[in-house]
Design an enzyme around this catalytic site. Structure first.
Site, PDB file in Angstrom:
ATOM      1  CB  ILE A   1      -9.980  -5.303   5.278  1.00 16.08           C
ATOM      2  CG1 ILE A   1     -11.567  -5.005   6.115  1.00 16.08           C
ATOM      3  CG2 ILE A   1      -9.739  -4.639   4.120  1.00 16.08           C
ATOM      4  CD1 ILE A   1     -11.649  -3.606   6.314  1.00 16.08           C
TER       5      ILE A   1
ATOM      6  CB  VAL B   1      -4.197  -3.597  -2.461  1.00 15.71           C
ATOM      7  CG1 VAL B   1      -3.884  -3.751  -3.799  1.00 15.71           C
ATOM      8  CG2 VAL B   1      -5.190  -2.975  -1.654  1.00 15.71           C
TER       9      VAL B   1
ATOM     10  CB  VAL C   1     -11.942   1.279  12.908  1.00 20.99           C
ATOM     11  CG1 VAL C   1     -12.379   2.843  13.259  1.00 20.99           C
ATOM     12  CG2 VAL C   1     -10.531   1.057  13.458  1.00 20.99           C
TER      13      VAL C   1
ATOM     14  CB  VAL D   1      -0.910  -5.497  -6.828  1.00 24.83           C
ATOM     15  CG1 VAL D   1      -1.902  -6.327  -6.618  1.00 24.83           C
ATOM     16  CG2 VAL D   1      -1.508  -4.155  -6.342  1.00 24.83           C
TER      17      VAL D   1
ATOM     18  CB  ALA E   1       8.680  -3.019  -8.440  1.00 12.02           C
TER      19      ALA E   1
ATOM     20  CB  SER F   1      -9.583  -4.808   9.778  1.00  9.20           C
ATOM     21  OG  SER F   1     -10.843  -5.928   9.288  1.00  9.20           O
TER      22      SER F   1
ATOM     23  CG  LEU G   1      -2.974   2.156  -1.825  1.00  8.95           C
ATOM     24  CD1 LEU G   1      -3.785   0.827  -2.039  1.00  8.95           C
ATOM     25  CD2 LEU G   1      -2.387   2.586  -3.206  1.00  8.95           C
TER      26      LEU G   1
ATOM     27  CE1 TYR H   1      11.957  16.550  -1.123  1.00  6.39           C
ATOM     28  CE2 TYR H   1      10.134  16.992  -2.733  1.00  6.39           C
ATOM     29  CZ  TYR H   1      10.612  17.338  -1.542  1.00  6.39           C
ATOM     30  OH  TYR H   1      10.959  18.145  -0.769  1.00  6.39           O
TER      31      TYR H   1
ATOM     32  CE  LYS I   1      12.598  -1.343 -10.724  1.00  4.56           C
ATOM     33  NZ  LYS I   1      11.561  -0.355 -10.174  1.00  4.56           N
TER      34      LYS I   1
END
Length: 553
Positions: A47, A50, A197, A52, A55, A44, A347, A451, A83
């Site tokens: 949109i 997110v 969509v 954020v 890491a 899209s 997500l 895992y 890291k």
């Protein structure tokens, strides 16, 4: 056997979508021109992602290597840093009420005479009863504590890419990572469609037949991957797959996030820092250009405004003029990540709070399993069932380990931390294991899934939390003190060589790892000096009562 798939459609960009596109394009190419698999990503234009998750876990190192990309280019284009550990502060207190800190590192210890090092440490090392037992244990087998204390890079200048003195992964700008993966995917043949969509069209079997795009009309579908984020536009909304929340296990449901400048750009910690606050915790993720930070909290114990106030107060002048934004967090997973001809990744499939940076790894794992269980046009139900079993196991695995962090806290200064310890449900497996581990150390056979969080990771967490402070293992009489002392002597002898040549993390990043420099002075480090922590901790206000205290189960 059915005919091979001819197309895969991914709906949603961001890290999840472009990671899936890059991986499937790399590993699902056919040498037979008659069976070419076309991969299309529909994104899209209106949109935002997110953005954020900044890491990662070591699987990211493997992914980049397998994609055949330059690590130096990745660092440059995503503002990435190394890291080597997650650095936990103020999740537990010592006998005087002062914050305890420890490192969750990315290397497992060796063994002594075929037995776990932890058994020897718990039996013979006085450090096991100290408030910094976790750090003492890490120092027994790894140079990571010294690397963190000196703010060093884990690789020497001039050494090959994807190598290091210790295990590592990355911090990065999530938006720039998505763009980086997008460039890889599209340059290698993935079709990119910018469109919205508007409708998901199902056939008589309930399969996704096509997508109605706002500008380009109907787009036919064979296999569709839902990467539409928390909305779950296809799997949850169109196909009606239920979401199973983890609210009985984990308290946090909100995040206040903000980007702030470095306090001193000459010092870049090679860790993700997780500092306990009054009603949750603060993450601190250093990039080359800025710091990503935020407050993961429970709305049952603190309001949005109070959370933002506590976050900004913690950083003081460093966050002056910065305005956090609030992101609702929905913890849990869909009942089945693969339904009919739709697979949810990222997500869309679920989320467990970012404490151990599992989100991107879960996407990576999910797309690898999809490649392994890739169906034909018959969409064999056995493959979907096998995939769903694996996904359910790994989500429950992550949930249990994250909850162990909270359940094993000993803080008495906050209603939130008391509730996290005493007021939440525990899975049967975690509850049983904690009882077993009072008499022995964790073993792989204790875990239904490993895992991500294997028995050595649990062992380190338990030692750091003081779980074995007064332990007397039944196996102790069969262990040799001499063998342990010999092992420790060997580690102490090896340590200078392990650290030799490592330079400042900031200098390494600035020069692209090409120039040598002096070792960073330990005095510059923000962490665990002998006199105690030097990291500024949040001032603990009077405990607030919960707005709705969770029931004890």
């Amino acid at each position: 056997m059915g005919r091979p798939l001819r197309s895969i459609t991914i709906v949603g960009g961001g890290t999840a979508g472009w990671l899936a596109a890059s991986f499937l394009n790399r590993f699902c190419k056919s040498k037979d021109s008659k069976h070419q698999l076309e991969i299309t990503l529909i994104e899209s234009p209106s949109i935002p992602i997110v953005g954020v998750g900044e890491a990662s876990l070591p699987g990211m190192v493997v992914l980049l290597n397998q994609l055949g990309v330059s690590e130096a280019e990745f660092f440059k284009l995503t503002d990435a840093t190394f890291k080597v550990a997650a650095h936990f502060i103020n999740w537990n207190h010592d006998d005087k009420g002062k914050p305890v800190e420890f490192l969750n590192i990315l290397n497992a210890p060796g063994a002594i005479d075929g037995r776990a090092l932890a058994d020897y440490f718990i039996t013979f090392d006085p450090g096991r009863a100290a408030s910094d037992a976790g750090l003492a244990y890490v120092r027994a087998f790894s140079p990571v504590a010294e690397i963190v204390r000196g703010n060093l890079a884990p690789r020497r200048p001039g050494e090959p890419e994807f190598s290091g003195e210790v295990g590592y992964t990355y911090h990065f700008d999530a938006t720039k990572l998505a763009a980086f993966l997008k460039d890889i995917a599209t340059s290698r043949g993935v079709k990119h469609v910018l469109d919205d969509v508007d409708d998901v069209n199902l056939d008589e079997r309930g399969f996704v037949k096509s997508l109605t795009l706002r500008r380009q009309g109907e787009h036919a579908v064979e296999l569709v991957i839902d990467c539409t984020g928390f909305r779950g536009s296809i799997l949850q909304q169109a196909l009606g797959e239920p979401f199973e929340p983890y609210g009985d296990y984990l308290l946090n449901d909100r995040a206040a996030v903000v980007q702030i400048p470095h306090k001193d750009p000459r010092i870049i910690a090679p860790t993700t820092r997780a500092t306990g606050f009054s009603a949750g915790w603060n993450f601190n993720i250093p990039l080359t250009t800025r710091v990503g930070t935020g407050y993961i909290f429970s709305s049952k114990f603190i309001s949005d405004d109070e959370a933002m106030e506590e976050l900004l107060a913690f950083y003081g002048d460093q966050a002056k003029g910065c305005e956090p934004r609030i992101i609702p967090i929905k913890t849990g997973r869909v009942r089945n990540a693969w339904v009919k001809n739709c697979v949810a990744l990222g997500l869309s499939g679920g989320f467990i709070e970012p404490l151990e940076a599992t989100a991107i790894f879960m996407t990576d794992l999910g797309v690898r399993w999809l490649q392994h269980y890739l169906p034909t046009q018959d969409f064999e139900p056995e493959l979907a069932a096998a995939y769903n079993r694996q996904v359910a196991r790994v989500y429950d695995e992550v949930r249990d380990f994250i909850q162990a962090h909270y359940h094993l806290n000993n803080r008495q200064d906050s209603e939130y931390w008391k509730a996290a310890r005493e007021g939440m449900s525990l899975s049967d497996r975690l509850q049983e294991n904690l009882e077993v581990w009072r008499h022995t150390t964790p073993e792989g056979l204790d875990l239904g899934s490993a895992y991500l969080f294997s028995s050595p990771v649990y062992t380190l967490l338990l030692i750091a939390k003081g779980f074995y402070k007064d332990a007397h293992l039944a196996k102790a009489p069969f262990l040799s003190r001499t063998a342990y002392e010999r092992y420790r002597a060997g580690e102490r002898k090896a340590r200078p060589g392990q650290l030799a040549g490592l330079i400042s993390h900031a200098e390494f990043l600035k020069t692209g790892g090409r120039a040598a420099g002096p070792l960073a002075s330990p005095a510059m480090a923000p962490a665990f000096a002998p006199g105690g922590t030097k990291i500024k901790l949040p001032i603990q206000a009077a405990s607030r009562p919960a707005r709705r205290k969770p029931k004890r189960r």
